[in-house]
Write a protein that holds these residues in place. Structure first.
Motif, PDB file in Angstrom:
ATOM      1  N   LEU A   9       0.825  -1.203   0.000  1.00 59.33           N
ATOM      2  CA  LEU A   9       0.000   0.000   0.000  1.00 59.33           C
ATOM      3  C   LEU A   9       0.862   1.257   0.000  1.00 59.33           C
ATOM      4  O   LEU A   9       0.620   2.199  -0.756  1.00 59.33           O
ATOM      5  N   LEU A  10       1.904   1.272   0.837  1.00 59.10           N
ATOM      6  CA  LEU A  10       2.806   2.425   0.878  1.00 59.10           C
ATOM      7  C   LEU A  10       3.592   2.570  -0.421  1.00 59.10           C
ATOM      8  O   LEU A  10       3.857   3.685  -0.872  1.00 59.10           O
ATOM      9  N   SER A  12       2.470   1.752  -3.384  1.00 62.95           N
ATOM     10  CA  SER A  12       1.555   2.336  -4.371  1.00 62.95           C
ATOM     11  C   SER A  12       1.296   3.813  -4.088  1.00 62.95           C
ATOM     12  O   SER A  12       1.028   4.584  -5.014  1.00 62.95           O
ATOM     13  N   LEU A  13       1.393   4.227  -2.825  1.00 64.23           N
ATOM     14  CA  LEU A  13       1.232   5.648  -2.507  1.00 64.23           C
ATOM     15  C   LEU A  13       2.392   6.482  -3.026  1.00 64.23           C
ATOM     16  O   LEU A  13       2.250   7.684  -3.219  1.00 64.23           O
ATOM     17  N   SER A  14       3.536   5.850  -3.275  1.00 65.65           N
ATOM     18  CA  SER A  14       4.664   6.601  -3.833  1.00 65.65           C
ATOM     19  C   SER A  14       4.374   7.043  -5.260  1.00 65.65           C
ATOM     20  O   SER A  14       5.059   7.917  -5.786  1.00 65.65           O
ATOM     21  N   VAL A  16       1.121   8.047  -6.015  1.00 66.25           N
ATOM     22  CA  VAL A  16       0.000   8.979  -5.867  1.00 66.25           C
ATOM     23  C   VAL A  16       0.455  10.335  -5.331  1.00 66.25           C
ATOM     24  O   VAL A  16      -0.001  11.378  -5.811  1.00 66.25           O
ATOM     25  N   PHE A  17       1.344  10.350  -4.349  1.00 61.79           N
ATOM     26  CA  PHE A  17       1.740  11.599  -3.705  1.00 61.79           C
ATOM     27  C   PHE A  17       2.394  12.606  -4.654  1.00 61.79           C
ATOM     28  O   PHE A  17       2.127  13.806  -4.541  1.00 61.79           O
ATOM     29  N   ALA A 115       7.831   6.953  -0.444  1.00 62.31           N
ATOM     30  CA  ALA A 115       6.431   7.312  -0.190  1.00 62.31           C
ATOM     31  C   ALA A 115       6.313   8.246   1.007  1.00 62.31           C
ATOM     32  O   ALA A 115       5.548   9.212   0.981  1.00 62.31           O
ATOM     33  N   PHE A 119       4.974  12.049   0.999  1.00 58.19           N
ATOM     34  CA  PHE A 119       3.920  12.480   1.908  1.00 58.19           C
ATOM     35  C   PHE A 119       4.292  13.800   2.569  1.00 58.19           C
ATOM     36  O   PHE A 119       3.476  14.725   2.641  1.00 58.19           O
ATOM     37  N   SER A 122       4.000  16.591   0.077  1.00 56.90           N
ATOM     38  CA  SER A 122       2.626  17.030  -0.133  1.00 56.90           C
ATOM     39  C   SER A 122       2.132  17.877   1.036  1.00 56.90           C
ATOM     40  O   SER A 122       1.410  18.858   0.838  1.00 56.90           O
TER      41      SER A 122
END
Length: 188
Positions: A9-10, A12-14, A16-17, A115, A119, A122
């Motif tokens: 999950l983390l 995949s967040l890399s 998105v951010f 990630a 974060f 952002s």
């Protein structure tokens, strides 16, 4: 249904951010254009003398304050985009975020570190947006939070360049406090 673990999950967040940061920068630039238009209209109102029927007349200081704020909001994201790898210690991650390619590939721990970095970037960009909005309110005559805009600017800068801050702190206290040390600690 397959439920992903926290690591994937983390990772995949890399992806998105960086999009979130770029979207915030786009919002900052669009608000800068709006603030510039507002500053030009205020300058026109001062020059034309059309502030007779207003309970809060526009001054020349207000108009120029809005124009300076607009210029800073439009130019700052572009400068970060162009020169991200030339003035920061951890510039590779910052520079790769602004490329149109994907994020750097590596181990799962390295992807989690990236990630977490994105974060904080952002959060920093969001703090810059809030600071711009507070400064705009201050130029419009609402002086309720102009002093806290400076705190948002400083906090946003520290959060955006979290790798650089960690490296500077580590160099100062002679300890490794960077996020890459987390991977060493957990054995990844």
């Amino acid at each position: 249904m397959i439920v992903p673990d926290l690591g994937s999950l983390l990772v995949s967040l890399s992806e998105v951010f960086p999009l979130f940061v770029n979207l915030i920068f786009l919002g900052i630039a669009v608000l800068g254009i709006w603030f510039g238009t507002s500053g030009l209209y205020a300058l026109y109102s001062v020059a034309a003398g059309e502030h007779k029927f207003s309970n809060r007349p526009v001054t020349i200081d207000t108009a120029f304050g809005k124009l300076v704020l607009a210029g800073a909001m439009i130019v700052a994201p572009v400068l970060l985009w162009k020169f991200a790898n030339s003035f920061v210690l951890g510039g590779d991650i910052t520079y790769s975020m602004f490329n149109y390619g994907g994020s750097q590939r590596g181990s799962t721990c390295e992807q989690i570190r990236i990630a977490i970095t994105y974060f904080f970037m952002s959060l920093g960009a969001l703090a810059w947006l809030v600071a711009g909005l507070k400064l705009y309110k201050a130029t419009s005559g609402q002086h309720d939070g102009a002093g806290s805009a400076f705190l948002y600017l400083v906090g946003g800068t520290l959060a955006f360049f979290i790798n650089d801050v960690a490296q500077l702190v580590g160099n100062t206290i002679h300890m490794d406090v960077s996020l890459s040390n987390v991977c060493t600690m957990i054995g990844g």
